[in-house]
Design a protein around this motif. Structure first.
Motif, PDB file in Angstrom:
ATOM      1  N   ASN A 117       9.483 -32.019 -38.880  1.00  8.24           N
ATOM      2  CA  ASN A 117       9.157 -31.022 -37.871  1.00  8.24           C
ATOM      3  C   ASN A 117      10.388 -30.629 -37.049  1.00  8.24           C
ATOM      4  N   PHE A 118      10.223 -29.555 -36.258  1.00  2.00           N
ATOM      5  CA  PHE A 118      11.343 -28.977 -35.534  1.00  2.00           C
ATOM      6  C   PHE A 118      10.987 -28.647 -34.094  1.00  2.00           C
ATOM      7  N   LYS A 119      12.026 -28.613 -33.278  1.00  3.98           N
ATOM      8  CA  LYS A 119      11.946 -28.047 -31.933  1.00  3.98           C
ATOM      9  C   LYS A 119      12.777 -26.775 -31.948  1.00  3.98           C
ATOM     10  N   ILE A 120      12.194 -25.653 -31.553  1.00  6.86           N
ATOM     11  CA  ILE A 120      12.905 -24.382 -31.513  1.00  6.86           C
ATOM     12  C   ILE A 120      13.460 -24.205 -30.102  1.00  6.86           C
ATOM     13  N   TYR A 121      14.769 -24.117 -30.003  1.00 13.00           N
ATOM     14  CA  TYR A 121      15.431 -24.123 -28.703  1.00 13.00           C
ATOM     15  C   TYR A 121      16.347 -22.911 -28.551  1.00 13.00           C
ATOM     16  N   ALA A 122      16.032 -22.065 -27.586  1.00 17.26           N
ATOM     17  CA  ALA A 122      16.875 -20.915 -27.252  1.00 17.26           C
ATOM     18  C   ALA A 122      17.686 -21.275 -26.012  1.00 17.26           C
ATOM     19  N   ASP A 123      19.000 -21.334 -26.167  1.00 21.59           N
ATOM     20  CA  ASP A 123      19.867 -21.720 -25.054  1.00 21.59           C
ATOM     21  C   ASP A 123      20.038 -20.545 -24.093  1.00 21.59           C
ATOM     22  N   LYS A 124      20.660 -20.810 -22.961  1.00 20.37           N
ATOM     23  CA  LYS A 124      20.846 -19.753 -21.950  1.00 20.37           C
ATOM     24  C   LYS A 124      21.688 -18.624 -22.524  1.00 20.37           C
ATOM     25  N   PRO A 125      21.365 -17.363 -22.196  1.00 22.86           N
ATOM     26  CA  PRO A 125      22.144 -16.216 -22.688  1.00 22.86           C
ATOM     27  C   PRO A 125      23.600 -16.310 -22.226  1.00 22.86           C
ATOM     28  N   VAL A 126      24.493 -15.860 -23.062  1.00 19.96           N
ATOM     29  CA  VAL A 126      25.920 -15.861 -22.729  1.00 19.96           C
ATOM     30  C   VAL A 126      26.233 -14.611 -21.921  1.00 19.96           C
ATOM     31  N   PRO A 127      26.778 -14.764 -20.712  1.00 20.32           N
ATOM     32  CA  PRO A 127      27.087 -13.586 -19.888  1.00 20.32           C
ATOM     33  C   PRO A 127      28.120 -12.689 -20.571  1.00 20.32           C
ATOM     34  N   HIS A 128      27.967 -11.383 -20.387  1.00 19.27           N
ATOM     35  CA  HIS A 128      28.917 -10.436 -20.961  1.00 19.27           C
ATOM     36  C   HIS A 128      30.246 -10.496 -20.201  1.00 19.27           C
ATOM     37  N   SER A 129      31.327 -10.617 -20.952  1.00 14.59           N
ATOM     38  CA  SER A 129      32.675 -10.563 -20.370  1.00 14.59           C
ATOM     39  C   SER A 129      33.577  -9.920 -21.419  1.00 14.59           C
ATOM     40  N   ASP A 130      34.304 -10.721 -22.166  1.00 12.33           N
ATOM     41  CA  ASP A 130      35.048 -10.226 -23.316  1.00 12.33           C
ATOM     42  C   ASP A 130      34.677 -11.079 -24.519  1.00 12.33           C
ATOM     43  N   ALA A 131      34.942 -10.561 -25.716  1.00  8.18           N
ATOM     44  CA  ALA A 131      34.450 -11.196 -26.939  1.00  8.18           C
ATOM     45  C   ALA A 131      34.965 -12.623 -27.123  1.00  8.18           C
ATOM     46  N   GLU A 132      36.228 -12.870 -26.792  1.00 11.08           N
ATOM     47  CA  GLU A 132      36.785 -14.207 -26.985  1.00 11.08           C
ATOM     48  C   GLU A 132      36.162 -15.214 -26.016  1.00 11.08           C
ATOM     49  N   THR A 133      36.027 -14.839 -24.755  1.00 11.97           N
ATOM     50  CA  THR A 133      35.414 -15.738 -23.775  1.00 11.97           C
ATOM     51  C   THR A 133      33.976 -16.051 -24.158  1.00 11.97           C
ATOM     52  N   MET A 134      33.244 -15.042 -24.590  1.00 10.02           N
ATOM     53  CA  MET A 134      31.842 -15.233 -24.963  1.00 10.02           C
ATOM     54  C   MET A 134      31.726 -16.127 -26.201  1.00 10.02           C
TER      55      MET A 134
END
Length: 295
Positions: free
Chosen positions: A243-260
């Protein structure tokens, strides 16, 4: 000669894989999944998995004891075998995961985006079973697509695409047409999954396990381009192995592609350290430059 040898090796591996799947598919589901894990674990030394796992662990986790490395050399292929058997179980597998709750700080973001018909870019690594969360999101009524890379063997590719299509659609191939269809799907408020945890020659040199690792920026770039939420998502295999646990982590804030993308790497690393056997340690994630510098 090298290309011919590689092609022959691929054919042998594909044939062996199909044979294993045919054997285990005859078993009841509860026996099939662990049996597939054991089979792949036993074949791991012959497929080169054992060596690759040992080499990657020596690079990323040199502090591990001999016993811990030995355990992961068996547990990682076991996890891979279970995942493959699950994917090839079709509706039996989907029925077990489609009603699972979506947990974690990103669950509300996914629900809100779905209700408001806004696009979401899902960031996924080769962890647990990446088709389990796909089936679960579809089971919640979400419109979820995924990008896939066509395999070199056309016969095996057709079988593979047919198998993963049975779990959830649409699928978008890594091609000009596939990219266009995927962007249209996002504009219409869909969710599309992007992988980010394999070596990518043209990627950014970011950090993963404290080491430089060339990482694709495509998930972050698409989220910025489409003004979409960027949500890391995982299907964490539970101790029973089924069985599994489906886990959605906190959204990544928009900044620049490398930081994200670095934030995606950091989140995946944290998840792997909690469940070492569930990441696919057989990929060559850290490679050497021609200069001899490890990447």
């Amino acid at each position: 000669m090298k290309n011919r040898s590689a092609t022959l090796s691929d054919r042998v591996s594909n044939a062996l894989f199909v044979a294993v799947m045919r054997i285990v598919q005859r078993m009841p589901y509860e026996k099939r999944i662990p049996a597939a894990g054991k089979l792949v674990a036993r074949l791991a030394p012959f497929l080169g998995f054992t060596r690759k796992i040992r080499e990657n662990l020596a690079i990323a986790c040199p502090h591990l004891s001999y016993e811990e490395v030995r355990h992961l050399q068996r547990a990682v292929p076991d996890s891979l075998g279970r995942m493959l058997a699950e994917i090839y179980s079709g509706e039996e597998f989907v029925a077990r995961v489609r009603d699972l709750p979506i947990e974690g700080p990103g669950a509300e973001t996914l629900e809100r985006a779905h209700l408001e018909h806004r696009p979401v870019v899902l960031a996924a690594g080769h962890f647990g079973n990446y088709d389990a969360w796909r089936a679960a999101l579809v089971g919640h009524g979400y419109r979820v697509g995924a990008i896939y890379r066509p395999m070199n063997n056309p016969i095996f590719n057709e079988q593979y695409v047919s198998t993963i299509s049975a779990i959830a659609e649409p699928l978008f191939s890594r091609s000009r047409r596939g990219l266009g269809d995927m962007m249209k799907f996002l504009r219409d408020g869909g969710m599309v999954a992007f992988g980010f945890d394999q070596h990518f020659n043209r990627g950014a040199e970011l950090s993963f396990f404290g080491l430089p690792a060339f990482t694709p920026l495509s998930a972050a770039e698409m989220a910025l381009k489409m003004k979409a939420d960027l949500v890391p998502i995982y299907a964490i295999r539970q101790p029973d192995g089924l069985n599994f646990k489906i886990y959605a982590d906190k959204p990544v804030p928009h900044s620049d592609a490398e930081t994200m993308t670095q934030e995606l790497n950091d989140g995946l690393e944290e998840m792997i350290l909690k469940h070492m056997e569930q990441w696919l340690w057989i990929h060559r994630r850290w490679k050497m430059k021609k200069s001899g510098k490890r990447t």
